[in-house]
Write a protein that holds these residues in place. Structure first.
Motif, PDB file in Angstrom:
ATOM      1  N   UNK A 121      41.415  26.920 -12.364  1.00  0.00           N
ATOM      2  CA  UNK A 121      40.488  25.855 -12.013  1.00  0.00           C
ATOM      3  C   UNK A 121      39.281  25.876 -12.951  1.00  0.00           C
ATOM      4  N   UNK A 122      38.833  24.683 -13.303  1.00  0.00           N
ATOM      5  CA  UNK A 122      37.687  24.519 -14.196  1.00  0.00           C
ATOM      6  C   UNK A 122      36.718  23.565 -13.500  1.00  0.00           C
ATOM      7  N   UNK A 123      35.589  24.117 -13.065  1.00  0.00           N
ATOM      8  CA  UNK A 123      34.616  23.328 -12.315  1.00  0.00           C
ATOM      9  C   UNK A 123      33.554  22.733 -13.228  1.00  0.00           C
ATOM     10  N   UNK A 124      32.874  21.724 -12.687  1.00  0.00           N
ATOM     11  CA  UNK A 124      31.792  21.054 -13.380  1.00  0.00           C
ATOM     12  C   UNK A 124      30.694  20.786 -12.358  1.00  0.00           C
ATOM     13  N   UNK A 125      29.454  20.735 -12.813  1.00  0.00           N
ATOM     14  CA  UNK A 125      28.340  20.451 -11.898  1.00  0.00           C
ATOM     15  C   UNK A 125      28.552  19.123 -11.184  1.00  0.00           C
ATOM     16  N   UNK A 126      29.217  18.190 -11.830  1.00  0.00           N
ATOM     17  CA  UNK A 126      29.626  16.931 -11.196  1.00  0.00           C
ATOM     18  C   UNK A 126      31.028  17.196 -10.637  1.00  0.00           C
ATOM     19  N   UNK A 127      31.082  17.590  -9.362  1.00  0.00           N
ATOM     20  CA  UNK A 127      32.320  18.113  -8.773  1.00  0.00           C
ATOM     21  C   UNK A 127      33.554  17.260  -9.035  1.00  0.00           C
ATOM     22  N   UNK A 128      33.416  15.943  -9.044  1.00  0.00           N
ATOM     23  CA  UNK A 128      34.559  15.069  -9.266  1.00  0.00           C
ATOM     24  C   UNK A 128      35.191  15.242 -10.639  1.00  0.00           C
ATOM     25  N   UNK A 129      34.476  15.860 -11.565  1.00  0.00           N
ATOM     26  CA  UNK A 129      34.996  16.084 -12.910  1.00  0.00           C
ATOM     27  C   UNK A 129      35.688  17.437 -13.048  1.00  0.00           C
ATOM     28  N   UNK A 130      35.739  18.200 -11.966  1.00  0.00           N
ATOM     29  CA  UNK A 130      36.433  19.485 -11.968  1.00  0.00           C
ATOM     30  C   UNK A 130      37.939  19.250 -11.958  1.00  0.00           C
TER      31      UNK A 130
END
Length: 142
Positions: free
Chosen positions: A56-65
């Motif tokens: 999994x690769x997360x992003x501060x903008x959760x929808x972009x994870x």
């Protein structure tokens, strides 16, 4: 100390080959970028071109994870895979007594997987056992 999947194998739930695929998924989870959820997930997808890993690769903008399952699948497609034989998933930090639901692929991943994998494809889930894709998503959108 035995892993959850190795302990489950005492009951004969996984073959040695399946345990090897689960071990690859656990290794992939170590590469996860999850500074927000702190919930690492690893996937190992067995394909016609070999084993392809994802985390999994997360992003501060959760929808972009992006979840580990989709990372593995998209990487496999990009590398030229056309047949997908089975998928192993692991969430190594999940507590042994956590509910089964905390280890399952999300609905988005199940739908994406159904686009490429036959519904009979085995999913090997650490701490759960073997499931077929159609058991987790009986009516995929078409």
């Amino acid at each position: 100390m035995r892993t959850i999947s190795e302990a489950m194998n005492v009951a004969g739930l996984f073959s040695e080959e399946e345990l090897s695929l689960l071990a690859a998924a656990r290794q992939a989870a170590k590469r996860a970028h999850c500074p927000y959820s702190h919930f690492a997930v690893g996937a190992a997808l067995e394909t016609d071109i070999g084993i392809v890993l994802g985390c999994n690769v997360e992003n501060a903008s959760y929808g972009l994870s992006c979840c580990a399952e989709r990372v593995a699948l998209f990487t496999a497609v990009a590398q030229g895979a056309t047949r997908f034989l089975r998928l192993a998933l692991s969430c190594p930090a999940t507590a042994p007594d956590a509910p089964v639901e905390s280890r399952m692929p999300c609905g988005a991943c199940l739908q994406v997987l159904s686009e490429f994998l036959p519904l009979e494809t085995p999913l090997l889930i650490d701490g759960v056992g073997k499931k077929q894709l159609k058991e987790l998503l009986p009516y995929p959108f078409r």
